[in-house]
Scaffold this motif. Structure first.
Motif, PDB file in Angstrom:
ATOM      1  N   LYS A  40     -14.566  -5.058 -47.151  1.00 15.01           N
ATOM      2  CA  LYS A  40     -14.363  -4.739 -48.567  1.00 15.01           C
ATOM      3  C   LYS A  40     -14.244  -3.240 -48.778  1.00 15.01           C
ATOM      4  O   LYS A  40     -13.397  -2.780 -49.551  1.00 15.01           O
ATOM      5  N   ASP A  41     -15.078  -2.463 -48.096  1.00 12.30           N
ATOM      6  CA  ASP A  41     -14.998  -1.000 -48.206  1.00 12.30           C
ATOM      7  C   ASP A  41     -13.660  -0.477 -47.692  1.00 12.30           C
ATOM      8  O   ASP A  41     -13.065   0.425 -48.286  1.00 12.30           O
ATOM      9  N   ALA A  42     -13.196  -1.039 -46.580  1.00 10.06           N
ATOM     10  CA  ALA A  42     -11.921  -0.596 -46.011  1.00 10.06           C
ATOM     11  C   ALA A  42     -10.767  -0.926 -46.948  1.00 10.06           C
ATOM     12  O   ALA A  42      -9.884  -0.090 -47.187  1.00 10.06           O
ATOM     13  N   LEU A  43     -10.771  -2.136 -47.489  1.00 11.21           N
ATOM     14  CA  LEU A  43      -9.716  -2.512 -48.431  1.00 11.21           C
ATOM     15  C   LEU A  43      -9.774  -1.654 -49.688  1.00 11.21           C
ATOM     16  O   LEU A  43      -8.742  -1.261 -50.236  1.00 11.21           O
ATOM     17  N   ASP A  78       0.094   6.034 -46.163  1.00 11.47           N
ATOM     18  CA  ASP A  78       0.780   5.443 -45.015  1.00 11.47           C
ATOM     19  C   ASP A  78      -0.171   5.299 -43.833  1.00 11.47           C
ATOM     20  O   ASP A  78      -0.197   4.261 -43.165  1.00 11.47           O
ATOM     21  N   VAL A  79      -0.964   6.320 -43.579  1.00 14.37           N
ATOM     22  CA  VAL A  79      -1.932   6.264 -42.478  1.00 14.37           C
ATOM     23  C   VAL A  79      -2.974   5.178 -42.744  1.00 14.37           C
ATOM     24  O   VAL A  79      -3.322   4.402 -41.843  1.00 14.37           O
ATOM     25  N   ALA A  80      -3.460   5.080 -43.972  1.00 16.56           N
ATOM     26  CA  ALA A  80      -4.474   4.079 -44.309  1.00 16.56           C
ATOM     27  C   ALA A  80      -3.927   2.663 -44.146  1.00 16.56           C
ATOM     28  O   ALA A  80      -4.594   1.788 -43.575  1.00 16.56           O
ATOM     29  N   VAL A  81      -2.710   2.430 -44.620  1.00 14.05           N
ATOM     30  CA  VAL A  81      -2.112   1.098 -44.497  1.00 14.05           C
ATOM     31  C   VAL A  81      -1.820   0.780 -43.034  1.00 14.05           C
ATOM     32  O   VAL A  81      -2.066  -0.344 -42.576  1.00 14.05           O
ATOM     33  N   SER A  82      -1.331   1.745 -42.279  1.00 13.81           N
ATOM     34  CA  SER A  82      -1.056   1.520 -40.855  1.00 13.81           C
ATOM     35  C   SER A  82      -2.344   1.188 -40.098  1.00 13.81           C
ATOM     36  O   SER A  82      -2.348   0.296 -39.240  1.00 13.81           O
ATOM     37  N   THR A  83      -3.409   1.866 -40.420  1.00 10.85           N
ATOM     38  CA  THR A  83      -4.694   1.579 -39.784  1.00 10.85           C
ATOM     39  C   THR A  83      -5.178   0.180 -40.141  1.00 10.85           C
ATOM     40  O   THR A  83      -5.639  -0.572 -39.281  1.00 10.85           O
ATOM     41  N   LEU A  84      -5.051  -0.188 -41.405  1.00 16.28           N
ATOM     42  CA  LEU A  84      -5.452  -1.513 -41.847  1.00 16.28           C
ATOM     43  C   LEU A  84      -4.644  -2.593 -41.136  1.00 16.28           C
ATOM     44  O   LEU A  84      -5.202  -3.602 -40.696  1.00 16.28           O
ATOM     45  N   VAL A  87      -5.853  -2.899 -37.513  1.00 17.48           N
ATOM     46  CA  VAL A  87      -7.117  -3.636 -37.437  1.00 17.48           C
ATOM     47  C   VAL A  87      -6.871  -5.122 -37.649  1.00 17.48           C
ATOM     48  O   VAL A  87      -7.422  -5.971 -36.929  1.00 17.48           O
ATOM     49  N   ARG A  88      -6.034  -5.462 -38.610  1.00 16.86           N
ATOM     50  CA  ARG A  88      -5.700  -6.873 -38.846  1.00 16.86           C
ATOM     51  C   ARG A  88      -5.097  -7.504 -37.605  1.00 16.86           C
ATOM     52  O   ARG A  88      -5.475  -8.601 -37.195  1.00 16.86           O
ATOM     53  N   ASP A  89      -4.149  -6.793 -36.966  1.00 16.28           N
ATOM     54  CA  ASP A  89      -3.510  -7.314 -35.762  1.00 16.28           C
ATOM     55  C   ASP A  89      -4.520  -7.522 -34.643  1.00 16.28           C
ATOM     56  O   ASP A  89      -4.471  -8.511 -33.906  1.00 16.28           O
ATOM     57  N   ARG A  90      -5.463  -6.606 -34.524  1.00 11.53           N
ATOM     58  CA  ARG A  90      -6.485  -6.718 -33.473  1.00 11.53           C
ATOM     59  C   ARG A  90      -7.425  -7.889 -33.751  1.00 11.53           C
ATOM     60  O   ARG A  90      -7.825  -8.607 -32.830  1.00 11.53           O
ATOM     61  N   VAL A  91      -7.781  -8.104 -35.002  1.00 11.02           N
ATOM     62  CA  VAL A  91      -8.632  -9.242 -35.357  1.00 11.02           C
ATOM     63  C   VAL A  91      -7.914 -10.552 -35.048  1.00 11.02           C
ATOM     64  O   VAL A  91      -8.512 -11.478 -34.490  1.00 11.02           O
ATOM     65  N   ILE A  92      -6.652 -10.631 -35.388  1.00 14.74           N
ATOM     66  CA  ILE A  92      -5.883 -11.841 -35.097  1.00 14.74           C
ATOM     67  C   ILE A  92      -5.779 -12.063 -33.597  1.00 14.74           C
ATOM     68  O   ILE A  92      -5.943 -13.189 -33.108  1.00 14.74           O
ATOM     69  N   GLN A  93      -5.530 -11.007 -32.845  1.00 12.41           N
ATOM     70  CA  GLN A  93      -5.449 -11.117 -31.394  1.00 12.41           C
ATOM     71  C   GLN A  93      -6.788 -11.580 -30.811  1.00 12.41           C
ATOM     72  O   GLN A  93      -6.829 -12.427 -29.919  1.00 12.41           O
TER      73      GLN A  93
END
Length: 103
Positions: A40-43, A78-84, A87-93
Motif C-alpha cells: 500500500k505504501d509503495a502504491l 517514470d522511475v517509480a512506475v518502472s520500479t513498481l 517488482v510486480r514481474d518478480r512477484v509473478i515470477q
C-alpha cells in the motif's frame, strides 16, 4: 510514450486500488509491517508521484512552472512506475516458481 488518457486511466485505477480497503498493519507476530502495508505504501508513493507530475504539467501549460521542473517530475514518475512494474514481474515470477515446485 503513453497518451494522457491512458495515464489518467492508470492513475484512476491506482486510486481505486488504494481506496478499496487494503488492510494495513503489522503482522500477527509483530515483527514488522505486513506485506499489504508495504504494498500500500509503495502504491501510494507511485500515485503521489504521478499526481505531482500531472500538477507540474498543468502548471507549465498555464505558464506557472518551468520545463525543467516538469521533466524532473515526469522522470521521477517514470522511475517509480518502472520500479513498481519490475517488482510486480518478480512477484509473478516467484509465484510461478512456487507453483512449479513438486509436492
Amino acid at each position: 510514450m503513453a497518451s494522457p488518457t491512458v495515464a489518467a486511466n492508470a492513475y484512476a485505477s491506482l486510486a481505486k486500488i488504494m481506496d478499496s480497503g487494503v488492510a494495513a498493519g503489522k503482522t500477527p507476530e509483530g515483527d514488522g509491517p505486513s506485506f499489504s502495508a508495504v504494498l500500500k505504501d509503495a502504491l501510494g508513493s507511485v500515485l503521489e508521484s504521478g499526481r505531482k507530475s500531472d500538477a507540474q504539467t498543468v502548471a507549465m501549460a498555464s505558464g506557472k512552472a518551468n520545463v525543467m521542473d516538469v521533466v524532473t517530475a515526469v522522470a521521477d514518475t517514470d522511475v517509480a512506475v518502472s520500479t513498481l512494474v519490475s517488482v510486480r514481474d518478480r512477484v509473478i515470477q516467484s509465484y510461478e516458481d512456487i507453483m512449479r515446485m513438486p509436492i
